[in-house]
Write an enzyme that holds these catalytic residues in place. Sequence first.
Site, short mmCIF file in Angstrom:
data_model
loop_
_atom_site.label_atom_id
_atom_site.label_comp_id
_atom_site.label_asym_id
_atom_site.label_seq_id
_atom_site.Cartn_x
_atom_site.Cartn_y
_atom_site.Cartn_z
N ARG A 2 0.82 -1.22 0.00
CA ARG A 2 0.00 0.00 0.00
C ARG A 2 0.85 1.26 0.00
O ARG A 2 0.44 2.29 -0.54
CB ARG A 2 -0.91 0.01 1.24
CG ARG A 2 -2.08 -0.95 1.15
CD ARG A 2 -2.76 -1.08 2.48
NE ARG A 2 -1.77 -1.45 3.51
CZ ARG A 2 -2.04 -1.64 4.79
NH1 ARG A 2 -3.26 -1.49 5.24
NH2 ARG A 2 -1.09 -1.99 5.64
N LYS A 60 2.59 -19.33 4.75
CA LYS A 60 1.97 -19.86 5.95
C LYS A 60 1.65 -18.70 6.89
O LYS A 60 2.27 -17.65 6.75
CB LYS A 60 2.88 -20.90 6.61
CG LYS A 60 3.98 -20.32 7.48
CD LYS A 60 4.56 -21.37 8.39
CE LYS A 60 4.93 -20.75 9.71
NZ LYS A 60 5.51 -21.60 10.68
N ASP A 80 1.99 -23.72 14.92
CA ASP A 80 3.07 -23.02 14.21
C ASP A 80 4.07 -23.98 13.58
O ASP A 80 4.65 -23.68 12.54
CB ASP A 80 3.79 -22.10 15.21
CG ASP A 80 4.72 -21.11 14.52
OD1 ASP A 80 4.28 -20.49 13.53
OD2 ASP A 80 5.88 -20.97 14.95
N GLU A 112 14.69 -24.66 18.69
CA GLU A 112 15.17 -23.30 18.44
C GLU A 112 15.76 -22.73 19.71
O GLU A 112 15.28 -23.00 20.81
CB GLU A 112 14.00 -22.42 17.98
CG GLU A 112 13.43 -22.85 16.64
CD GLU A 112 12.21 -22.02 16.28
OE1 GLU A 112 12.37 -20.83 16.01
OE2 GLU A 112 11.10 -22.58 16.29
N LYS A 161 10.86 -23.61 21.64
CA LYS A 161 11.68 -22.39 21.61
C LYS A 161 12.48 -22.28 22.90
O LYS A 161 12.15 -22.90 23.89
CB LYS A 161 10.76 -21.18 21.47
CG LYS A 161 9.99 -21.21 20.15
CD LYS A 161 9.40 -19.88 19.81
CE LYS A 161 8.74 -19.92 18.46
NZ LYS A 161 9.68 -20.01 17.34
N HIS A 209 5.44 -28.05 9.48
CA HIS A 209 6.83 -28.46 9.23
C HIS A 209 7.11 -29.90 9.70
O HIS A 209 7.64 -30.71 8.95
CB HIS A 209 7.82 -27.53 9.93
CG HIS A 209 7.67 -26.09 9.55
ND1 HIS A 209 7.42 -25.69 8.27
CD2 HIS A 209 7.76 -24.96 10.28
CE1 HIS A 209 7.35 -24.37 8.23
NE2 HIS A 209 7.55 -23.91 9.44
N LYS A 233 14.32 -27.26 1.74
CA LYS A 233 15.67 -27.50 2.26
C LYS A 233 16.32 -28.67 1.52
O LYS A 233 15.67 -29.66 1.23
CB LYS A 233 15.62 -27.80 3.76
CG LYS A 233 15.28 -26.56 4.59
CD LYS A 233 15.19 -26.89 6.05
CE LYS A 233 14.78 -25.69 6.88
NZ LYS A 233 15.85 -24.71 7.03
N HIS A 238 8.44 -23.80 3.78
CA HIS A 238 9.83 -23.64 3.35
C HIS A 238 10.70 -24.82 3.78
O HIS A 238 11.78 -25.02 3.23
CB HIS A 238 10.42 -22.30 3.78
CG HIS A 238 10.69 -22.20 5.23
ND1 HIS A 238 9.76 -21.79 6.13
CD2 HIS A 238 11.80 -22.48 5.95
CE1 HIS A 238 10.27 -21.83 7.33
NE2 HIS A 238 11.52 -22.24 7.27
P1 NAP Z 1 4.85 -7.85 7.38
O1 NAP Z 1 6.26 -7.53 7.69
O2 NAP Z 1 3.77 -7.41 8.32
O3 NAP Z 1 4.54 -7.27 5.92
C1 NAP Z 1 3.24 -7.25 5.39
C2 NAP Z 1 3.31 -6.66 3.99
O4 NAP Z 1 1.98 -6.61 3.47
C3 NAP Z 1 3.84 -5.24 3.92
O5 NAP Z 1 4.59 -5.09 2.74
C4 NAP Z 1 2.57 -4.40 3.84
O6 NAP Z 1 2.88 -3.17 3.22
C5 NAP Z 1 1.69 -5.30 2.96
N1 NAP Z 1 0.26 -5.09 3.13
C6 NAP Z 1 -0.45 -5.10 4.30
N2 NAP Z 1 -1.76 -4.87 4.05
C7 NAP Z 1 -1.88 -4.73 2.71
C8 NAP Z 1 -2.98 -4.47 1.84
N3 NAP Z 1 -4.23 -4.30 2.31
N4 NAP Z 1 -2.75 -4.39 0.52
C9 NAP Z 1 -1.50 -4.55 0.02
N5 NAP Z 1 -0.41 -4.79 0.79
C10 NAP Z 1 -0.61 -4.88 2.12
O7 NAP Z 1 4.64 -9.42 7.20
P2 NAP Z 1 5.77 -10.54 6.89
O8 NAP Z 1 6.44 -10.89 8.17
O9 NAP Z 1 6.60 -10.10 5.75
O10 NAP Z 1 4.86 -11.78 6.51
C11 NAP Z 1 4.18 -11.88 5.26
C12 NAP Z 1 3.49 -13.23 5.18
O11 NAP Z 1 4.49 -14.25 5.27
C13 NAP Z 1 2.53 -13.53 6.32
O12 NAP Z 1 1.51 -14.37 5.85
C14 NAP Z 1 3.38 -14.30 7.32
O13 NAP Z 1 2.60 -15.13 8.16
C15 NAP Z 1 4.22 -15.12 6.37
N6 NAP Z 1 5.50 -15.57 6.92
C16 NAP Z 1 6.42 -14.68 7.38
C17 NAP Z 1 7.64 -15.13 7.87
C18 NAP Z 1 8.69 -14.16 8.35
O14 NAP Z 1 9.78 -14.64 8.70
N7 NAP Z 1 8.45 -12.87 8.37
C19 NAP Z 1 7.91 -16.51 7.92
C20 NAP Z 1 6.96 -17.40 7.43
C21 NAP Z 1 5.76 -16.91 6.93
P3 NAP Z 1 1.97 -1.86 3.40
O15 NAP Z 1 1.72 -1.69 4.85
O16 NAP Z 1 2.76 -0.77 2.74
O17 NAP Z 1 0.73 -2.16 2.63
#
Ligand code: NAP
Length: 483
Positions: free
Chosen positions: A51, A148, A235, A216, A331, A240, A182, A178
């Site tokens: 956004r 996920k 989780d 972990e 953890k 996994h 691996k 993911h």
């Molecule tokens: P995050 O840091 O909260 O990022 C969310 C992203 O979504 C931001 O780029 C945000 O940008 C965008 N966003 C939010 N609302 C939106 C909307 N209405 N329209 C368009 N874009 C929108 O989340 P994340 O940690 O990267 O995780 C992303 C996904 O991956 C989630 O499903 C999470 O469960 C999964 N995941 C993450 C990890 C990890 O290590 N981080 C690991 C496994 C899985 P704006 O606010 O600018 O819109």
Amino acid sequence: MVSRVIPVDTFDLVIFGVTGDLARRKILPGLFRRFVMQQAPKDSRIIGAARSEMTQDEFAALVRSAIEEFVPGAADKKKDLDEFLKVLRYVSIDASGDKGWRALNGHLRPDVVRAFYLSVSPSIFGAIAANLSTRGLATPESRIVVEKPFGRDLATAKALNADLRGSFEESQIYRIDHYLGKETVQNLMALRFANALWEPLWNSTHIDHVQITVAERLGVAGRGAYYDKSGAMRDMVQNHLMQLLCLTAMEPPSRFDPNAVRDEKVKVIEALEPVRAADLVRGQYRAGQGDASYAAHSENPATTTESYIAMKVNVANWRWSGTPFYLRTGKKLRARTSEIAIQFRNPPHMMFPDMARQKGNALIIRLQPDEGITLRTTIKEPGPGGMRLAEASLDMTFAEALGPGMDTQDAYERLIMDVIRGNQTLFMRGDEVEAAWAWADPIISEWTEAGNKPSAYDPGSSGPEDALMLMHRDGRRWREIET
Ligand code: NAP
């Protein structure tokens, strides 16, 4: 050994949530490495979407900083980085609004592979999928990748599946776990199905039990609110550990084909017996060693969410009857380690005097920290002193065995390249995810209804005492959690 890099076709990859943590740490760095390795063609496009309002230059600066932070040595690859930044575009888009879709469409080409990576909260998967479909951005060949967690129970997983299938065919949907990306996990399939050696032994006649551990060292600091709604079962175990169990227990597929492999995994999940309350231990880490307790990171000081879980799982089929699978994950444990340990039965006749003291043969498949395989054997203790036995390991760390020319890929980059190739083998199918929730739901309901409270354990330990008892009771022991 020098790895062969087989280029993929030119693609347009749209990353929704490109400014988020996952895109910064894993997706963009992974893509950069694939471009440097010349696996991703230079005329491909990566279109970031979120956004936030941003110019192309601001987006390029954001990606540059992510790559410099998360790809070791990237600062020295200035030319590669400049080239990579040329494939990037940015579109400000709201998943559920009108803005941005036309601009996004303008970046997509008709004649190249098209993929949409939803690195956003699952709550907006449905809105994005519907917009892509109704606004004509999704073609019958395009792919959609989702992160996920895929639901928090069977009902929510079914709803997510229905949302996605409303706009995409199952053959277009790539649900990421993911762990499946691996190297060692794929090697488990190669080990089992490309070698004649193991198959005759791979059953309850020869295997005493299997231990699957994902430990972990880190706690939940910074993710307390998210984790508290999930816990170790949702989780880690439902996805996994379940995937690791399936690949260990499944029958040989007739061919290495996405549906043939996934059919066999679903059969394993459907063969799992319900887990009895007596065969399950939940834990929560207390404060210690200068660290705050799990509860201190939660919004609810009386939280009963588990940061650790151990269980004994039975696979009710001909191959595994009588060979339990012990799963544990947690953890704030002693070390960060993930492994599958196959413990073989003792020889039927103990001919050497000190044989009973030996731990016996075990095949250990290590996922982290050093991916590799170890076979524990019993040998004669070297030197004089008669026929005494000792333990020795045949060890293979992939990094050492395969040598410096090896192109080691991170799980994410391998999986993204599979999406571009259109290969779903390492992605979870919708019915597979639902089967895993159908198994997990009653286990969670039982402890919720019983008001079960997790046992406390010390940070830096191997988990709660009761988890040791889970094994001791059966005359077995957990392997040490060590790096
Ligand atoms: P995050 O840091 O909260 O990022 C969310 C992203 O979504 C931001 O780029 C945000 O940008 C965008 N966003 C939010 N609302 C939106 C909307 N209405 N329209 C368009 N874009 C929108 O989340 P994340 O940690 O990267 O995780 C992303 C996904 O991956 C989630 O499903 C999470 O469960 C999964 N995941 C993450 C990890 C990890 O290590 N981080 C690991 C496994 C899985 P704006 O606010 O600018 O819109």
